[in-house]
Design an enzyme around this catalytic site. Structure first.
Site, PDB file in Angstrom:
ATOM      1  N   ARG A 150      -2.821  11.721  22.084  1.00  0.00           N
ATOM      2  CA  ARG A 150      -2.283  12.851  22.864  1.00  0.00           C
ATOM      3  C   ARG A 150      -3.144  14.097  22.687  1.00  0.00           C
ATOM      4  NH1 ARG A 150      -1.458  14.692  26.601  1.00  0.00           N
ATOM      5  NH2 ARG A 150       0.351  15.683  27.544  1.00  0.00           N
ATOM      6  N   CYS A 164       0.818  -1.236   0.000  1.00  0.00           N
ATOM      7  CA  CYS A 164       0.000   0.000   0.000  1.00  0.00           C
ATOM      8  C   CYS A 164       0.840   1.270   0.000  1.00  0.00           C
ATOM      9  CB  CYS A 164      -0.897   0.043   1.230  1.00  0.00           C
ATOM     10  SG  CYS A 164      -2.026  -1.328   1.365  1.00  0.00           S
ATOM     11  N   CYS A 205      -3.892  25.037  22.382  1.00  0.00           N
ATOM     12  CA  CYS A 205      -2.628  24.284  22.314  1.00  0.00           C
ATOM     13  C   CYS A 205      -1.486  25.280  22.496  1.00  0.00           C
ATOM     14  CB  CYS A 205      -2.473  23.596  20.972  1.00  0.00           C
ATOM     15  SG  CYS A 205      -3.858  22.580  20.446  1.00  0.00           S
ATOM     16  N   CYS A 219      -0.032  26.690  25.968  1.00  0.00           N
ATOM     17  CA  CYS A 219       1.050  25.944  26.621  1.00  0.00           C
ATOM     18  C   CYS A 219       2.303  25.909  25.751  1.00  0.00           C
ATOM     19  CB  CYS A 219       0.608  24.508  26.897  1.00  0.00           C
ATOM     20  SG  CYS A 219      -0.626  24.382  28.207  1.00  0.00           S
ATOM     21  N   HIS A 220       2.147  25.522  24.477  1.00  0.00           N
ATOM     22  CA  HIS A 220       3.319  25.139  23.684  1.00  0.00           C
ATOM     23  C   HIS A 220       3.917  26.257  22.831  1.00  0.00           C
ATOM     24  CE1 HIS A 220       2.670  21.117  25.121  1.00  0.00           C
ATOM     25  NE2 HIS A 220       1.413  21.182  24.744  1.00  0.00           N
ATOM     26  N   CYS A 230      -5.280   0.736   4.224  1.00  0.00           N
ATOM     27  CA  CYS A 230      -4.576  -0.383   3.600  1.00  0.00           C
ATOM     28  C   CYS A 230      -5.241  -1.695   4.028  1.00  0.00           C
ATOM     29  CB  CYS A 230      -3.110  -0.353   4.014  1.00  0.00           C
ATOM     30  SG  CYS A 230      -2.139  -1.718   3.342  1.00  0.00           S
ATOM     31  N   CYS A 252      -4.872  16.165  25.709  1.00  0.00           N
ATOM     32  CA  CYS A 252      -4.671  17.606  25.951  1.00  0.00           C
ATOM     33  C   CYS A 252      -6.023  18.321  26.014  1.00  0.00           C
ATOM     34  CB  CYS A 252      -3.824  18.230  24.847  1.00  0.00           C
ATOM     35  SG  CYS A 252      -2.070  17.916  25.023  1.00  0.00           S
TER      36      CYS A 252
END
Lengths: 101, 279
Positions: free
Chosen positions: B236, B97, B193, B196-197, B129, B240
């Site tokens: 994840r 695939c 998001c 925090c980041h 696939c 979050c």
């Protein structure tokens, strides 16, 4: 001839306030369904706590505790309204903090 | 008087044009983002950003380095390889695939499929696939799909991430949707998001040490101590969202795929280091 008409008139007059007077179940259903639909309006901005309150409201209603059910549904409605406001506000606000905008 | 008006209009237009062009392309966004983090952490070599919090905190780095002799994801990667190489009921394998038999291609995912008009992540491609070969799809967040994805990532280690946003309005819209998601505040705690980041990497939020945006997707799937197993990037994302009391979206939803597209594009040029460990 007039007696039957009078009887109908009186019974109608008495039934109107009865029909207009909703019980706690109906009060709960009204606020619960409003909270549910407002929660849906939040789209991808729904809050977990709103769902928790809706579940608690439903559970209390299933147990016949309509006082608690209405209180939970009221809370859910307020939370849902805040999440809808957040969604509307963020539609433009994100641009002001994004790098590259 | 007329001259003054013309001058004012021209001045206004001259000031407005650069504003409108700023960040007009994904590549401009990426360059500005990289520059932002380089200025925020001038002592951190750029390639170190793929190690997230371990690039920023010495104590965490020492703990991490001590785990690298026997990384906890090794068995899962071996299982992933076995599953990857085991033929389906029809005799074909996953290799049929993917470009290059699925080896050394992690750095090109996710990509925008201009025919299907959607972002294709590696996990989505793995399940498609399977379905194309008459197999049931795997669950999205952990287990077999994370192991297969981890094995495929391991064959790309060191290769620079190379996400493309083709000259296509739908591709650009998907990228922009992902960017909007990343910067939009959500949940009762009103965090994005980026809260925090972008705005606070290198700081603690309760017991978590925050990593910077750039480099984040380079190490997935990750084995988190908290999970005690491997998990995918969308697992994840959901975690979050849940942390800020926002309802998580389904793994591999359009929103999360677009988010992954934007986020991974920001890490272009950084090496694939997945699978990896995180607290």
């Amino acid at each position: 001839m007039k007696k039957p008409l009078l009887a109908i008139g009186i019974s109608l007059a008495l039934s109107v306030p009865l029909a207009a007077q909703a019980g706690p179940k109906e009060d709960f259903q009204e606020v619960y369904s409003k909270a549910q639909s407002t929660h849906q309006d939040a789209g991808t901005f729904q809050w977990t706590i709103t769902g928790d309150r809706l579940k608690a409201a439903k559970s209390a209603a299933d147990n016949g505790d309509y006082e608690k059910a209405i209180a939970m549904a009221d809370e859910a409605l307020k939370l849902a309204e805040e999440s809808v406001a957040q969604r509307k506000q963020q539609k433009e606000a994100w641009r002001h903090v994004a790098i590259g905008n | 008087m007329l001259k003054a008006k013309v001058i004012l209009v021209a001045l206004g237009a001259a000031l407005a044009v650069p504003q409108a062009l700023a960040g007009a392309t994904p590549e401009e966004d990426r360059k500005e983002t990289v520059e932002y983090f380089k200025q925020m952490f001038p002592d951190v070599p750029f390639e170190e950003f793929v190690n997230g919090q371990y690039a920023l905190n010495d104590d965490r780095r020492k703990q991490w380095e001590s785990m690298q002799d026997f990384p906890p994801y090794e068995f899962a990667v071996a299982e992933g390889q076995e599953m990857f190489e085991t033929p389906f009921a029809n005799g074909k394998t996953y290799a049929s695939c993917f470009e290059n038999g699925g080896i050394g291609i992690r750095q090109n995912y996710p990509y925008f499929d201009t025919e299907k008009n959607e972002v294709i992540t590696l996990e989505l491609a793995i399940n498609r696939c399977r379905e194309a070969n008459g197999e049931e799809p795997l669950k999205w967040k952990k287990g077999a799909i994370a192991s297969i994805s981890a094995y495929m990532a391991s064959t790309s280690q060191g290769k620079p991430i190379n996400i493309k946003v083709p000259d296509d309005p739908d591709a650009l819209a998907a990228y922009q949707d992902g960017k909007e998601f990343y910067y939009s505040r959500r949940g009762q705690l009103n965090f994005s998001c980026a809260s925090c980041h972008v705005q606070n990497p290198g700081k603690w939020i309760r017991a978590d040490f925050l990593s910077p945006t750039v480099g984040q997707p380079a190490n997935f799937p990750v084995h988190r101590a908290k999970w005690g197993e491997l998990g995918t990037l969308h697992r994840r994302f959901a975690g979050c969202n849940n942390n800020v009391r926002a309802d998580p979206l389904p793994a591999q939803s359009e929103e999360y795929r677009n988010l992954e597209y934007f986020l991974t594009y920001m890490s272009n040029g950084l090496p694939v280091v997945g699978p990896a460990t995180r607290p």
